[in-house]
Each structure stands twice: as structure tokens, then as C-alpha cells.
Scaffold this motif. Structure first.
Motif, short mmCIF file in Angstrom:
data_model
loop_
_atom_site.label_atom_id
_atom_site.label_comp_id
_atom_site.label_asym_id
_atom_site.label_seq_id
_atom_site.Cartn_x
_atom_site.Cartn_y
_atom_site.Cartn_z
N LEU A 145 0.84 -1.21 0.00
CA LEU A 145 0.00 0.00 0.00
C LEU A 145 0.87 1.25 0.00
O LEU A 145 0.60 2.21 -0.72
CB LEU A 145 -0.92 0.03 1.23
N PHE A 146 1.90 1.22 0.83
CA PHE A 146 2.80 2.36 0.92
C PHE A 146 3.50 2.64 -0.41
O PHE A 146 3.50 3.77 -0.90
CB PHE A 146 3.84 2.12 2.02
N HIS A 147 4.07 1.64 -1.02
CA HIS A 147 4.85 1.86 -2.24
C HIS A 147 3.97 2.11 -3.46
O HIS A 147 4.35 2.91 -4.33
CB HIS A 147 5.83 0.72 -2.46
N LEU A 148 2.82 1.48 -3.55
CA LEU A 148 1.95 1.69 -4.71
C LEU A 148 1.39 3.10 -4.78
O LEU A 148 0.97 3.55 -5.84
CB LEU A 148 0.80 0.68 -4.71
N ARG A 149 1.41 3.81 -3.68
CA ARG A 149 0.83 5.16 -3.68
C ARG A 149 1.51 6.07 -4.71
O ARG A 149 0.93 7.06 -5.16
CB ARG A 149 0.89 5.77 -2.29
N THR A 150 2.74 5.73 -5.12
CA THR A 150 3.46 6.57 -6.08
C THR A 150 3.54 5.96 -7.48
O THR A 150 4.14 6.55 -8.37
CB THR A 150 4.91 6.83 -5.60
N ALA A 151 2.93 4.78 -7.67
CA ALA A 151 2.97 4.13 -8.99
C ALA A 151 2.25 4.99 -10.03
O ALA A 151 1.34 5.75 -9.70
CB ALA A 151 2.34 2.74 -8.90
N ARG A 152 2.67 4.85 -11.28
CA ARG A 152 2.16 5.75 -12.32
C ARG A 152 1.20 5.12 -13.32
O ARG A 152 0.48 5.85 -14.00
CB ARG A 152 3.35 6.34 -13.08
N HIS A 153 1.17 3.83 -13.49
CA HIS A 153 0.36 3.21 -14.54
C HIS A 153 -0.76 2.37 -13.94
O HIS A 153 -0.53 1.27 -13.48
CB HIS A 153 1.24 2.33 -15.44
N TRP A 154 -1.97 2.93 -13.95
CA TRP A 154 -3.13 2.30 -13.32
C TRP A 154 -4.28 2.17 -14.31
O TRP A 154 -4.47 3.04 -15.15
CB TRP A 154 -3.64 3.15 -12.17
N THR A 155 -5.09 1.14 -14.12
CA THR A 155 -6.38 1.07 -14.79
C THR A 155 -7.41 1.51 -13.75
O THR A 155 -7.14 1.48 -12.55
CB THR A 155 -6.72 -0.36 -15.26
N PRO A 156 -8.61 1.89 -14.19
CA PRO A 156 -9.64 2.24 -13.20
C PRO A 156 -9.94 1.10 -12.23
O PRO A 156 -10.12 1.33 -11.03
CB PRO A 156 -10.85 2.58 -14.07
N ALA A 157 -9.98 -0.13 -12.72
CA ALA A 157 -10.25 -1.28 -11.84
C ALA A 157 -9.15 -1.44 -10.80
O ALA A 157 -9.43 -1.77 -9.64
CB ALA A 157 -10.39 -2.55 -12.67
N GLN A 158 -7.92 -1.20 -11.20
CA GLN A 158 -6.81 -1.29 -10.24
C GLN A 158 -6.92 -0.21 -9.18
O GLN A 158 -6.66 -0.46 -7.99
CB GLN A 158 -5.48 -1.19 -10.97
N ARG A 159 -7.30 0.98 -9.56
CA ARG A 159 -7.48 2.06 -8.58
C ARG A 159 -8.55 1.67 -7.56
O ARG A 159 -8.38 1.85 -6.36
CB ARG A 159 -7.88 3.37 -9.26
N ARG A 160 -9.66 1.12 -8.05
CA ARG A 160 -10.74 0.72 -7.14
C ARG A 160 -10.25 -0.36 -6.17
O ARG A 160 -10.53 -0.31 -4.98
CB ARG A 160 -11.94 0.22 -7.94
#
Length: 178
Positions: free
Chosen positions: A97-112
């Protein structure tokens, strides 16, 4: 950049776990201190590290995830969310959770899926190593600590700050409930 080039001489998969961790930490420190190397070297590192991710070792997975997120690997979010979905270990999930907060390539489903972790029931999560045993030996039950929820709030706050303006609008109702 020279440090990262030199690290290509020992393929990650051929090393024992301890040396894999050392190599990945060295790469992470180099990226943290020196920033991203050339595009060519970034692409090479992503291609090489993707072959080892996910890994049989949870500790190696944590280090590879950090490096791939820093490098901007396009598929690191999906792979990391898949690891999180299989895990019931609180420390592992919080790490991602901590490290993904700065990731750049997301799909809407991944954000949810990512933001759903803020409302997830954590009562069934396990803890790594002897964490719970240590608390029992100390004569008390395990507790997350007074700052735990504040850390989670800060992870979420930074993740939201990294959303684009369009994503903030798209996920407004989700963000209002997490």
C-alpha cells in the motif's frame, strides 16, 4: 548509472536470496540518490526484473516491487495487486500500500481495488515472524499501535494526491467512502 550497469553482470535469479536482496537494495538506493538512469537502462532493468516478479520469496517481491515502481514499470501495479490479493499478512499488505501510492500506470479497476484496502476488514490478517508471540511474551495482546491509522491515512492522502484531476473526479464517490 555505472552502478546499475555493473549490477547487470550477476543475473538476479542466479543469486541466493540474501544476495538478491542486497542487489535490489543497492539498486533502490542508487535510484533514490541519483534518480532515474537513461531510458535504455530503465527499460533494460524493467525487462530483467519483470522476469523475477513475482518471486517465490516474499522479501524479494517487496524489494523488486519498490524498484519497479520507482522505474515506472507499466505492469507493476497489476502484479503487485495480485500479490496483495493472495496475502493475509498485514505487514506485507501495508508495505505494498505504501509503495503503490506513487505508482504511475493504473487502470480504473486497479485504482478501485487499491483504495478498497482502506475499508477492508483486517481482523483476519496475520503478522510476520514472531510479532504476535512477542506481544504475548510481553503479557499483552497484539495491537497496531497508536500511529497505525495515521500512517494509513497518510498513505491514502499521498495516493490521492498522485491522482490526476480526471481520476479525482472519476473516483470521487469511492474516495468519499474510503
Amino acid at each position: 548509472e555505472e552502478t546499475l550497469k555493473a549490477l547487470t553482470k550477476w543475473p538476479l535469479a542466479t543469486l541466493p536470496e540474501r544476495q538478491q536482496l542486497d542487489k535490489l537494495r543497492l539498486i533502490g538506493v542508487s535510484l533514490s540518490r541519483n534518480g532515474l538512469p537513461s531510458t535504455e537502462l530503465v527499460e533494460f532493468a524493467i525487462e530483467r526484473l519483470n522476469k523475477s516478479y513475482p518471486n517465490a520469496s516474499p522479501l524479494v517481491n517487496r524489494e523488486i516491487a519498490q524498484v519497479l515502481i520507482a522505474l515506472g514499470a507499466p505492469d507493476v501495479v497489476g502484479k503487485t495487486l495480485a500479490i496483495m490479493a493472495k496475502s493475509k499478512n498485514q505487514e506485507e499488505i501495508m508495505h505494498y500500500l505504501f509503495h503503490l501510492r506513487t505508482a504511475r500506470h493504473w487502470t480504473p479497476a486497479q485504482r478501485r481495488e487499491y483504495f478498497a484496502y482502506w475499508t477492508a476488514d483486517r481482523s483476519g490478517y496475520t503478522h510476520q515472524g514472531d510479532t504476535v508471540k512477542w506481544f504475548e511474551l510481553a503479557g499483552r495482546s497484539y495491537g497496531d499501535g497508536a500511529s497505525f491509522n495515521n500512517f494509513l491515512k497518510n498513505f491514502r492522502k499521498e495516493a490521492v494526491a498522485n491522482l490526476s484531476a480526471e481520476e479525482k473526479v472519476e473516483f470521487a464517490s469511492l474516495l468519499a467512502t474510503t
